[in-house]
Motif scaffolding. Structure first.
Motif, mmCIF file in Angstrom:
data_model
loop_
_atom_site.group_PDB
_atom_site.id
_atom_site.type_symbol
_atom_site.label_atom_id
_atom_site.label_comp_id
_atom_site.label_asym_id
_atom_site.label_seq_id
_atom_site.Cartn_x
_atom_site.Cartn_y
_atom_site.Cartn_z
ATOM 1 N N THR A 251 0.849 -1.194 0.000
ATOM 2 C CA THR A 251 0.000 0.000 0.000
ATOM 3 C C THR A 251 0.883 1.242 0.000
ATOM 4 N N LYS A 252 1.980 1.159 0.769
ATOM 5 C CA LYS A 252 2.876 2.311 0.859
ATOM 6 C C LYS A 252 3.432 2.648 -0.525
ATOM 7 N N SER A 253 3.890 1.595 -1.242
ATOM 8 C CA SER A 253 4.477 1.896 -2.556
ATOM 9 C C SER A 253 3.390 2.183 -3.602
ATOM 10 N N ALA A 254 2.186 1.626 -3.386
ATOM 11 C CA ALA A 254 1.130 1.822 -4.400
ATOM 12 C C ALA A 254 0.276 3.059 -4.146
ATOM 13 N N LEU A 255 0.473 3.683 -2.991
ATOM 14 C CA LEU A 255 -0.410 4.798 -2.628
ATOM 15 C C LEU A 255 -0.464 5.912 -3.689
ATOM 16 N N PRO A 256 0.695 6.360 -4.200
ATOM 17 C CA PRO A 256 0.612 7.400 -5.241
ATOM 18 C C PRO A 256 -0.151 6.919 -6.474
ATOM 19 N N ALA A 257 0.004 5.613 -6.792
ATOM 20 C CA ALA A 257 -0.721 5.073 -7.949
ATOM 21 C C ALA A 257 -2.211 4.967 -7.646
ATOM 22 N N LEU A 258 -2.536 4.569 -6.404
ATOM 23 C CA LEU A 258 -3.951 4.422 -6.034
ATOM 24 C C LEU A 258 -4.679 5.760 -6.014
ATOM 25 N N MET A 259 -3.916 6.817 -5.825
ATOM 26 C CA MET A 259 -4.542 8.143 -5.800
ATOM 27 C C MET A 259 -5.107 8.524 -7.173
ATOM 28 N N LEU A 260 -4.527 7.920 -8.221
ATOM 29 C CA LEU A 260 -4.938 8.301 -9.576
ATOM 30 C C LEU A 260 -6.410 7.941 -9.846
ATOM 31 N N PRO A 261 -6.817 6.651 -9.648
ATOM 32 C CA PRO A 261 -8.247 6.382 -9.814
ATOM 33 C C PRO A 261 -9.106 7.168 -8.841
ATOM 34 N N PHE A 262 -8.555 7.422 -7.652
ATOM 35 C CA PHE A 262 -9.310 8.193 -6.669
ATOM 36 C C PHE A 262 -9.587 9.613 -7.199
ATOM 37 N N ILE A 263 -8.550 10.226 -7.778
ATOM 38 C CA ILE A 263 -8.719 11.590 -8.315
ATOM 39 C C ILE A 263 -9.724 11.577 -9.467
ATOM 40 N N VAL A 264 -9.540 10.610 -10.388
ATOM 41 C CA VAL A 264 -10.393 10.598 -11.585
ATOM 42 C C VAL A 264 -11.841 10.269 -11.223
ATOM 43 N N LEU A 265 -12.017 9.117 -10.535
ATOM 44 C CA LEU A 265 -13.390 8.686 -10.248
ATOM 45 C C LEU A 265 -14.033 9.574 -9.190
ATOM 46 N N GLY A 266 -13.250 9.898 -8.140
ATOM 47 C CA GLY A 266 -13.780 10.762 -7.078
ATOM 48 C C GLY A 266 -14.128 12.137 -7.623
ATOM 49 N N ILE B 153 -14.951 12.991 -10.696
ATOM 50 C CA ILE B 153 -16.123 12.984 -11.590
ATOM 51 C C ILE B 153 -17.406 12.722 -10.793
ATOM 52 N N TYR B 154 -17.385 11.626 -9.995
ATOM 53 C CA TYR B 154 -18.633 11.245 -9.323
ATOM 54 C C TYR B 154 -18.913 12.091 -8.086
ATOM 55 N N GLY B 155 -17.871 12.739 -7.565
ATOM 56 C CA GLY B 155 -18.093 13.656 -6.451
ATOM 57 C C GLY B 155 -18.621 15.002 -6.935
ATOM 58 N N GLY B 156 -18.728 15.176 -8.246
ATOM 59 C CA GLY B 156 -19.245 16.424 -8.787
ATOM 60 C C GLY B 156 -18.236 17.564 -8.720
ATOM 61 N N LEU B 157 -16.971 17.229 -8.434
ATOM 62 C CA LEU B 157 -15.964 18.279 -8.316
ATOM 63 C C LEU B 157 -15.429 18.715 -9.669
ATOM 64 N N THR C 294 -15.462 18.122 -14.171
ATOM 65 C CA THR C 294 -16.077 17.516 -15.353
ATOM 66 C C THR C 294 -15.154 16.382 -15.815
ATOM 67 N N THR C 295 -15.632 15.586 -16.751
ATOM 68 C CA THR C 295 -14.809 14.476 -17.254
ATOM 69 C C THR C 295 -13.513 15.011 -17.866
ATOM 70 N N THR C 296 -13.614 16.105 -18.605
ATOM 71 C CA THR C 296 -12.416 16.673 -19.249
ATOM 72 C C THR C 296 -11.422 17.149 -18.202
ATOM 73 N N GLU C 297 -11.929 17.818 -17.179
ATOM 74 C CA GLU C 297 -11.025 18.306 -16.128
ATOM 75 C C GLU C 297 -10.366 17.138 -15.387
ATOM 76 N N ALA C 298 -11.154 16.077 -15.156
ATOM 77 C CA ALA C 298 -10.581 14.903 -14.477
ATOM 78 C C ALA C 298 -9.475 14.278 -15.327
ATOM 79 N N SER C 299 -9.680 14.260 -16.632
ATOM 80 C CA SER C 299 -8.654 13.669 -17.505
ATOM 81 C C SER C 299 -7.384 14.521 -17.490
ATOM 82 N N ALA C 300 -7.559 15.836 -17.477
ATOM 83 C CA ALA C 300 -6.377 16.724 -17.425
ATOM 84 C C ALA C 300 -5.651 16.567 -16.090
ATOM 85 N N MET C 301 -6.435 16.439 -15.024
ATOM 86 C CA MET C 301 -5.834 16.235 -13.693
ATOM 87 C C MET C 301 -5.052 14.914 -13.656
#
Lengths: 438, 205
Positions: free
Chosen positions: A221-236, A238-242, A244-251
């Motif tokens: 988890t320690k080594s994968a944490l930065p990688a795990l943040m990526l789906p969290f940023i994208v999915l969170g 978009i679905y958190g309403g923070l 748009t899909t385009t902004e999530a892709s740029a992020m």
């Protein structure tokens, strides 16, 4: 004239003319000979129309998700995600297959394209499959099927394109394929274990105790944490309403580059430059196709192709469910001849008016087309994902076909049947979260 | 069976998103291609970075500072078109445009296959030529306006289409479409020459 235009399209595709040029060829026929009196259509309006349709910010998400997928692959972000998933099921018989399937779902949810998912996960998992003694045909077929989860687990390029073409809300289309996607994940894992039931050559890792699992989980988890943040940023996002899909892709791109360079040290400026150009090539290839289909679909609509097709279907049966069944057959055949994006760009504008006239929910159709394109990508003769998997896994096609047929029969067809005949399965999440009517 | 033989026996199919080692732009062999491909590569790289930064900045302004990057979409869309069509031009150079390629996979090597490949390339070039011409007309429309006012270089430019907020001339975006089509045509024509030579029995490679 419309029949000749369709014939030109099919012949061009069979001969191997690039898909966008095949679209142009069909459009060219209609420009010269289309219309009720055969005098053709004004060509001067065609390119501006395509430009206007493509002049859309949401479409940029496709380019950026592809770039994010490339960076994940090159930046070893995918590898860390796979190691993380391995903690939970890696010690089961067939556990590596389950790891690969779930990893494909996670990676696919970020990069959104089947072949990008396959190359990202496949390059890491195929050597492990070989080391554990998996039959190469099974491993290649499994990866080919699992990589298609990127078409079902959102966000993904295919559904963005579908939403763009048909004017449906992107989020609703995304949510419509989540439950079918989860069903496919479950069934692929089950079929994988079933296919390995009599296999004695597959190496099974020693059963890990709970303590060992926790230790492993902590370190990975320690080594994968930065990688795990990526789906969290994208999915969170978009679905958190923070975002748009385009902004999530740029992020996703903005986040993945420094993680690949500074955290996993797998990227440098040179290969970041390379990976962005490679992603741009993929994007360019897709976008030119979209530009051409925007022009062609306008001409097809002027020629009233949806009505022509509907009349054709109605000549066989008036029952909407029978027509829906025929539409599915039509989609599967298209999927056997073309790749996923080509099927969506060509079928959506033609079939959507028919779907609406028959009284089906357009979001339900998003799920149907999602599952169908997945099925088409692994059904020969044109099964790009299957062939690519064979090449990456060094498996000849004849060894892959038998396990692949089992996956098609026991995973894809049952899920497709459920999605088609039980619309609430795909409409449940859009209804709960977005209030989409049943 | 060896790995190489296995790979050879597997049908090939060009696809939407090949892995990096397959899609990687091959090194251009002549000076003209070097200039063209490097220029398009630079455009692809810079537009990807610019798009990422502008869109992230817009999100940052909107959600964190409650502000607005007025009309940023106008810039973003123009950069996007340059990204799309530069990528497409390199795709034509690399032969990575999506095609079903059933002929390559299922027709045995021989004259029939050579003829079908030649026919494919001929259709591709012919159709692309037509659309490159339309692309030129499209660009001219953006550059001169509907009245063709730029035909007099010293005269005023009348009704030249621009964006609403930043007044960016639309021909900037239209030019990417035209150039993309022209260079796709150029590289498809290269393939046609190659397949013609193959059909006529001359070695090309």
């Amino acid at each position: 004239m419309i029949y000749v235009a369709l014939l030109i399209l099919v012949l061009c595709l069979i001969v191997g003319v690039p898909v966008p040029v095949s679209f142009m060829a069909s459009a060219a026929w209609l420009i010269f000979f289309g219309g009720a009196d055969g005098s053709g259509y004004a060509a001067s309006q065609l390119l501006p129309y395509g430009y206007k349709q493509m002049d859309s910010v949401p479409l940029i998400a496709i380019a950026l998700f592809i770039a994010a997928g490339g960076i994940m692959e090159r930046g070893k972000i995918g590898e860390k995600l796979i190691d993380f998933v391995d903690v939970f099921v890696g010690d089961l018989k067939g556990g590596l297959g389950i790891v690969a399937t779930i990893s494909c779902a996670i990676v696919g949810s970020i990069c959104g394209a089947a072949c990008a998912t396959l190359s990202c996960v496949g390059t890491i998992v195929f050597p492990r499959f070989r080391a554990e003694g998996y039959p190469r045909g099974l491993s290649a077929a499994l990866l080919a099927n699992a990589s298609l989860l990127g078409l079902l687990i959102p966000p993904n390029a295919t559904l963005i394109i579908f939403a763009w073409i048909t004017g449906q809300p992107v989020l609703a289309c995304f949510l419509a394929t989540v439950i079918p996607g989860l069903m496919v994940i479950f069934l692929i894992c089950v079929v994988n274990r079933w296919l390995l039931r009599n296999n004695t050559e597959v190496v099974v890792a020693d059963k890990r105790s709970t303590g060992e699992k926790l230790t492993l989980l902590r370190s990975r988890t320690k080594s994968a944490l930065p990688a795990l943040m990526l789906p969290f940023i994208v999915l969170g996002g978009i679905y958190g309403g923070l975002m748009t899909t385009t902004e999530a892709s740029a992020m996703a791109v903005l986040y993945a580059i420094p993680v690949g360079i500074f955290v996993y040290k797998a990227l440098n400026l040179k290969n970041t430059y390379q990976v962005l150009i490679e992603s741009a090539i993929t994007t360019g290839v897709i976008m030119v196709m979209l530009y051409c289909v925007a022009m062609l679909s306008r001409l097809y609509l002027l020629e009233d192709l949806p009505q022509v097709l509907l009349n054709l279907f109605k000549a066989i049966s008036e029952d909407p469910m029978v027509i829906m069944f025929m539409i599915n057959i039509f989609l599967v055949i298209m999927g056997m001849l073309m790749d996923d994006i080509s099927v969506v760009v060509l079928a959506s504008p033609i079939l959507m008016p028919i779907i609406l006239e028959l009284g089906f929910n357009p979001i339900h159709f998003a799920a149907i087309i999602g599952v169908n394109t997945g099925l088409g990508c692994i059904t020969p003769p044109a099964a790009p994902v299957l062939y690519l998997s064979g090449r990456l896994g060094a498996a000849p096609i004849d060894e892959m076909m038998k396990p692949c047929m089992w996956f098609i029969l026991l995973c894809w067809i049952p899920v497709l049947a459920v999605v088609v005949f039980f619309p609430k399965v795909s409409l449940l999440l859009p209804h709960l979260f977005l209030g989409t009517p049943w | 069976m060896s790995e190489n033989q296995d790979k050879k026996n597997s049908p090939q199919c060009k696809i939407d998103c090949l892995p990096s080692e397959m899609i990687l732009a091959s090194t251009p062999k002549n000076f003209f291609d070097t200039i063209v491909i490097n220029s398009f590569s630079f455009i692809c790289f810079s537009t990807s970075i610019i798009l990422t930064l502008i869109i992230c900045a817009a999100a940052f302004f909107r959600y964190i500072l409650n502000g607005d990057l007025t009309g940023y979409e106008e810039w973003v869309k123009i950069f996007a078109f340059w990204l799309y069509f530069s990528g497409a031009a390199i795709g034509a150079y690399n032969r990575t445009h999506v095609s079903a390629d059933l002929v390559q996979a299922y027709v045995a090597d021989g004259k029939l296959k050579d003829f079908l490949v030649f026919l494919k390339d001929l259709i591709t070039v012919g159709v692309c030529l037509l659309f490159a011409w339309y692309g030129l007309k499209f660009f001219e429309f953006g550059f001169m306006g509907p009245l063709g006012s730029f035909s007099d270089p010293m005269g005023p430019r009348i009704a030249v289409p621009t964006t609403n907020v930043w007044r960016i001339s639309l021909w900037v975006g239209y030019l990417s479409v035209f150039l993309g089509l022209i260079f796709m045509l150029y590289y498809f024509a290269r393939d046609l020459i190659s397949s013609t030579r193959l059909l006529l029995g001359r070695k090309n490679k």
